[in-house]
Design a protein around this motif. Sequence first.
Motif, mmCIF file in Angstrom:
data_model
loop_
_atom_site.group_PDB
_atom_site.id
_atom_site.type_symbol
_atom_site.label_atom_id
_atom_site.label_comp_id
_atom_site.label_asym_id
_atom_site.label_seq_id
_atom_site.Cartn_x
_atom_site.Cartn_y
_atom_site.Cartn_z
ATOM 1 N N VAL A 366 0.858 -1.188 0.000
ATOM 2 C CA VAL A 366 0.000 0.000 0.000
ATOM 3 C C VAL A 366 0.892 1.235 0.000
ATOM 4 C CG1 VAL A 366 -0.178 0.026 2.522
ATOM 5 C CG2 VAL A 366 -1.918 1.187 1.159
ATOM 6 N N ILE A 367 0.478 2.258 -0.749
ATOM 7 C CA ILE A 367 1.246 3.505 -0.872
ATOM 8 C C ILE A 367 0.391 4.663 -0.392
ATOM 9 C CG2 ILE A 367 2.394 5.100 -2.457
ATOM 10 C CD1 ILE A 367 3.012 2.753 -4.272
ATOM 11 N N GLY A 368 0.901 5.422 0.554
ATOM 12 C CA GLY A 368 0.235 6.638 1.016
ATOM 13 C C GLY A 368 1.018 7.847 0.575
ATOM 14 N N GLY A 369 0.305 8.898 0.153
ATOM 15 C CA GLY A 369 0.997 10.078 -0.359
ATOM 16 C C GLY A 369 0.451 11.375 0.196
ATOM 17 N N ASP A 370 1.360 12.289 0.533
ATOM 18 C CA ASP A 370 0.990 13.638 0.982
ATOM 19 C C ASP A 370 1.439 14.610 -0.097
ATOM 20 O OD1 ASP A 370 -0.055 15.501 2.776
ATOM 21 O OD2 ASP A 370 1.917 15.949 3.591
ATOM 22 N N THR A 371 0.513 15.411 -0.582
ATOM 23 C CA THR A 371 0.816 16.330 -1.680
ATOM 24 C C THR A 371 1.163 17.712 -1.159
ATOM 25 O OG1 THR A 371 -1.548 16.821 -1.909
ATOM 26 C CG2 THR A 371 -0.641 15.092 -3.302
#
Length: 570
Positions: A366-371
């Motif tokens: 799983v990949i979590g991203g903060d923009t």
Amino acid sequence: MYKVLRDPKKYIEAFLKIKTKESKIIPFTVNEPQEKLYQTVERMRQEGRPVRIVILKARQMGFSTMTEGIIFHGCATRFNRSALIITHKDEATSNLFNMSKLFYEQLPEQIRPMIKASNAKELIFENPTKNQREKKRNPGLKSKIKCTTAGGKGVGRSDTLTYVHASEVAFWPGDIKEILTGLLQAVPDTPDSMVIFESTANGFNEFKKIWDDAVTGESDFVPLFFPWFEMKSYRKPYRGEELTEEEKGIMERFSLEPEQIMWRRWCIKNNCQNDLDMFRQEYPSTPEEAFLATGESVFDTEAVSKRLYYVLENDPVKKRGCFVYDKTVTESQSGPQIVLKNRQWQEQEKGEIVIFREPEDGVPYVIGGDTAGEGSDRFTLQVLDNRTGEQVARLMRKYDEDEYAEQAYCLGMYYNCALISLETNFSTHPIRVLEWLRYPRLYEREVFDTYTGSMRKSFGFHTNGLTRPLVVSGLVTYFREHLHFIHDPETLREALTFIRNDKGRAEAEEGEHDDLLMGLGIALQSRTQQKMEQTQTRRRKKWTRDMWEDYRGASAKEKAYLREKWGDPM
């Protein structure tokens, strides 16, 4: 004699003398930390690089003395050198000027350069005669050393400087950034130039940014950290006193001897008013210990510091770089269709993607991203092994949304079509790019549709008053129970500066970042939409346009069924 004059260290130890705390004049003997600084200077010179060094240090280690010695050698043996020594207060300025003056006065007469009188705190190595013909015939070295105090306007701006020594930068009055910018403009980018910034820490001011930029490679400055225990003199007799658990841990962690622990105990009691935090700032064991957060830390900083030290010493990066590809875009009624062909990994020394564990067949990720947004200009991704929650890769970079989404696509495909969950608070564009790329596995959330009055599915993770406390709570649990799953030093450094403000809100210390932490927290909150167990490796198949259209219109359960039926897309 010539060889000694040309070699800075031989010159320093042969000719320079210093005054001790007991007011005795003794020869300058280089200690161990000073030797490390000197070797760094010489290595950069031999490589043909301008010397640019930032030193984070414990107190009273002799770096000002060593820097003055190197500068004095350059100005007292070479023509047309100009040095500026700038300190945080007038008393320190006088001390460093008197040190250089003593160097000169104690030189053997046969190598002592001519000096011109001056009322300022400066040494001008020039023929003092008023006879212009004589001065023209024998002008002297025409080099100079000037000492001044930070805070005055335009310090160093009107000069062309060969050497700059900025002492105790973290304690300068006024606008530190403006002063340093002016100084650096005055130093040419030539191999014979030298700029050394040195200081103990003073919270989260401009000096910390200088240090961080050097550590992350954002500047050409070489970071040098010197912990207190590198000073051999920092010892007290040990007579069998019982050590605390904390002291035993420090001994084991840094391979110290009991005499060093006794000095630490003495220093905390006598020099730091029994304030352990003051000792850590004044006499740090690690760079992270030096820069103390001013608010209440969200995580156990002692445990995080230990993990960071372990990671830096024992947990090497597998590889670092980014993905490269050939990009084609075609227009259709449903929007742009983007294809990234010939995707390949490219090694880069300062690449934005760091891989700690390679993907394993059949393992769900799983990949979590903060923009970027709300004052931050960084995009991040955190990749977790969804069986355990272990961090296996991360991305951190400043660039536009399209490139960020494209790297997320490549990283997701690399990790077995990982579930990707990107924050959508400030822009939905990265999610839309992933849709145009037809990425097969995106996190879905429920959104209330004000037009139909019903709930609908929407891609991406939205951080709000309800979900942010869950993200922070999940991070607290993760750091308490699974700290050993974090392999990235930058993520751990963010944890050390993640505090609760006066209103109790968890956030990054002013001037710091929490993008990696938020990406990690989003990944943790999104894990339930991904499998938790390793499966047999599924076949990959090239999907047709019709298959993609059916897939995009399906629910989450239907999408899982279609992937099982058709295989993962190529």
